[in-house]
Design a protein around this motif. Structure first.
Motif, short mmCIF file in Angstrom:
data_model
loop_
_atom_site.label_atom_id
_atom_site.label_comp_id
_atom_site.label_asym_id
_atom_site.label_seq_id
_atom_site.Cartn_x
_atom_site.Cartn_y
_atom_site.Cartn_z
N GLU A 19 -27.52 35.23 -64.06
CA GLU A 19 -27.39 35.83 -62.73
C GLU A 19 -28.68 36.47 -62.22
OE1 GLU A 19 -23.89 38.26 -62.37
OE2 GLU A 19 -22.75 36.90 -63.66
N ASN A 20 -29.69 36.56 -63.06
CA ASN A 20 -30.97 37.14 -62.64
C ASN A 20 -31.98 36.09 -62.22
OD1 ASN A 20 -30.25 39.89 -63.11
ND2 ASN A 20 -30.32 39.42 -65.30
N LYS A 21 -31.58 34.84 -62.23
CA LYS A 21 -32.48 33.75 -61.85
C LYS A 21 -31.99 33.09 -60.57
CE LYS A 21 -34.15 32.58 -66.45
NZ LYS A 21 -34.42 31.48 -67.37
N LEU A 22 -32.91 32.39 -59.93
CA LEU A 22 -32.55 31.52 -58.82
C LEU A 22 -31.82 30.33 -59.45
CD1 LEU A 22 -32.91 30.99 -55.73
CD2 LEU A 22 -34.91 29.64 -56.36
N ILE A 23 -30.63 30.03 -58.97
CA ILE A 23 -29.78 28.99 -59.55
C ILE A 23 -29.79 27.76 -58.65
CG2 ILE A 23 -27.41 28.36 -60.18
CD1 ILE A 23 -28.41 30.54 -62.00
N PHE A 24 -30.06 26.60 -59.24
CA PHE A 24 -29.85 25.31 -58.58
C PHE A 24 -28.63 24.71 -59.27
CE2 PHE A 24 -30.12 20.77 -58.16
CZ PHE A 24 -30.57 20.56 -56.87
N MET A 25 -27.51 24.61 -58.55
CA MET A 25 -26.26 24.10 -59.12
C MET A 25 -25.83 22.84 -58.39
SD MET A 25 -22.41 25.75 -59.15
CE MET A 25 -22.97 27.37 -59.57
N ASN A 26 -25.64 21.77 -59.16
CA ASN A 26 -25.19 20.50 -58.59
C ASN A 26 -23.89 20.10 -59.29
OD1 ASN A 26 -25.36 17.26 -59.09
ND2 ASN A 26 -25.98 17.83 -57.03
N VAL A 27 -22.87 19.78 -58.51
CA VAL A 27 -21.59 19.31 -59.04
C VAL A 27 -21.53 17.81 -58.77
CG1 VAL A 27 -19.08 19.57 -58.94
CG2 VAL A 27 -20.56 21.56 -58.53
N LYS B 24 -40.50 19.69 -61.85
CA LYS B 24 -41.46 20.61 -61.23
C LYS B 24 -41.24 22.06 -61.66
CE LYS B 24 -43.13 21.98 -56.63
NZ LYS B 24 -44.53 21.80 -56.91
N TYR B 25 -39.98 22.45 -61.88
CA TYR B 25 -39.65 23.86 -62.14
C TYR B 25 -39.10 24.16 -63.53
CZ TYR B 25 -40.35 24.63 -57.18
OH TYR B 25 -40.89 24.72 -55.94
N LYS B 26 -38.99 23.19 -64.40
CA LYS B 26 -38.32 23.42 -65.69
C LYS B 26 -38.98 24.49 -66.55
CE LYS B 26 -40.50 19.48 -67.96
NZ LYS B 26 -40.25 18.13 -68.45
N SER B 27 -40.27 24.72 -66.36
CA SER B 27 -40.97 25.74 -67.15
C SER B 27 -41.01 27.09 -66.45
CB SER B 27 -42.41 25.29 -67.43
OG SER B 27 -42.39 24.09 -68.15
N HIS B 28 -40.50 27.16 -65.24
CA HIS B 28 -40.54 28.40 -64.48
C HIS B 28 -39.46 29.35 -64.98
CE1 HIS B 28 -40.91 31.18 -61.17
NE2 HIS B 28 -41.93 30.47 -60.70
N GLU B 29 -39.83 30.57 -65.31
CA GLU B 29 -38.90 31.52 -65.91
C GLU B 29 -37.93 32.14 -64.91
OE1 GLU B 29 -42.47 33.74 -64.55
OE2 GLU B 29 -42.25 32.00 -65.86
N LYS B 30 -38.12 31.92 -63.61
CA LYS B 30 -37.26 32.56 -62.62
C LYS B 30 -36.22 31.63 -62.00
CE LYS B 30 -40.78 35.87 -61.12
NZ LYS B 30 -41.56 36.32 -59.96
N ILE B 31 -36.11 30.39 -62.51
CA ILE B 31 -35.15 29.44 -61.95
C ILE B 31 -34.39 28.76 -63.07
CG2 ILE B 31 -36.84 27.57 -61.78
CD1 ILE B 31 -35.42 26.69 -59.17
N TYR C 294 -28.77 33.04 -55.51
CA TYR C 294 -29.53 34.13 -56.13
C TYR C 294 -28.76 35.43 -55.97
CZ TYR C 294 -33.17 37.34 -57.52
OH TYR C 294 -33.87 38.32 -58.18
N LYS C 295 -28.58 36.13 -57.09
CA LYS C 295 -27.90 37.43 -57.12
C LYS C 295 -26.54 37.37 -56.41
CE LYS C 295 -30.97 40.08 -59.21
NZ LYS C 295 -30.70 40.78 -60.44
N GLY C 296 -25.79 36.32 -56.68
CA GLY C 296 -24.45 36.20 -56.12
C GLY C 296 -24.39 35.72 -54.69
N LYS C 297 -25.53 35.39 -54.10
CA LYS C 297 -25.58 34.94 -52.71
C LYS C 297 -25.89 33.45 -52.68
CE LYS C 297 -27.33 39.39 -51.29
NZ LYS C 297 -28.51 40.15 -50.96
N LEU D 25 -38.56 32.17 -54.85
CA LEU D 25 -39.21 32.59 -56.10
C LEU D 25 -40.26 33.66 -55.85
CD1 LEU D 25 -39.57 29.15 -57.96
CD2 LEU D 25 -37.96 31.02 -58.47
N ALA D 26 -40.92 33.59 -54.70
CA ALA D 26 -41.94 34.61 -54.36
C ALA D 26 -41.31 35.98 -54.15
CB ALA D 26 -42.70 34.16 -53.11
N GLU D 27 -40.04 36.01 -53.76
CA GLU D 27 -39.36 37.28 -53.51
C GLU D 27 -38.71 37.86 -54.75
OE1 GLU D 27 -36.63 36.87 -50.26
OE2 GLU D 27 -38.15 35.98 -48.97
N ILE D 28 -38.58 37.08 -55.79
CA ILE D 28 -37.92 37.56 -57.02
C ILE D 28 -38.87 38.41 -57.83
CG2 ILE D 28 -36.85 36.85 -59.19
CD1 ILE D 28 -35.84 34.35 -57.79
#
Length: 179
Positions: free
Chosen positions: A64-72, A93-100, A149-152, A176-179
């Motif tokens: 819940e502390n990361k930016l979530i990309f969710m695909n169903v 592109k983002y797999k190594s990024h700690e915020k996503i 992000y953060k429930g939103k 990501l810049a805002e996190i």
């Protein structure tokens, strides 16, 4: 069929084909909500899935502390299969990024999903979910994709999309810049 009928039939097929390609790859950008909190969207229910499992059956908690990309999605879904290469590029592109964090979710069992992954060569974080979705994520259409992000829910898309396009990368970079 006479010559005129054949020409008309070919023209109709071309128009339908162009429309399908346009809708699949060039439709308007992802709809961004007014960044309404999950509580405002659906009462007090969370947008995070609590009964998520990896393909080995181990429980997984959404971060819940990361930016979530969710695909169903589903293996049998044509539009899901069309958009998966773009999701793979975005993930790469983002797999190594700690915020996503990426969550590619199906209700199908591992015996169905694993051969599909191997055959297609995808290296994505696939998960299983078979419970009821929270109201804000509920729907019977697939593919469904959310950026949270953060429930939103910051963005959502119902139907196939090209996920590695510049507008999506810009949206993710801004968040990501805002996190």
């Amino acid at each position: 069929m006479n010559s005129t009928s054949k020409k008309f039939f070919v023209i109709v097929l071309l128009v339908i084909g162009f429309a399908a390609v346009y809708l699949a790859f060039f439709k308007p950008t992802v709809r961004q909500s007014d960044v309404v909190s999950a509580d405002e969207q659906q009462g007090s229910s969370s947008v995070y899935l609590d009964a998520l499992r990896d393909l080995h059956g181990k429980p997984v908690s959404m971060d819940e502390n990361k930016l979530i990309f969710m695909n169903v999605w589903a293996t049998w879904c044509g539009p899901c299969n069309m958009e998966m290469p773009g999701i793979q590029k975005l993930y790469d592109k983002y797999k190594s990024h700690e915020k996503i964090a990426f969550y590619i979710i199906s209700d199908e069992d591992a015996e169905t999903v694993n051969p599909f992954i191997e055959r297609k060569g995808y290296n994505l974080p696939f998960y299983q979910f078979s419970g009821p979705y929270p109201a804000a994520l509920d729907g019977n259409a697939i593919p469904r994709t959310y950026i949270i992000y953060k429930g939103k829910i910051l963005a959502e898309e119902i139907g196939a999309s090209q996920w590695d396009r510049p507008e999506i990368v810009d949206l993710i970079e801004r968040q990501l810049a805002e996190i």
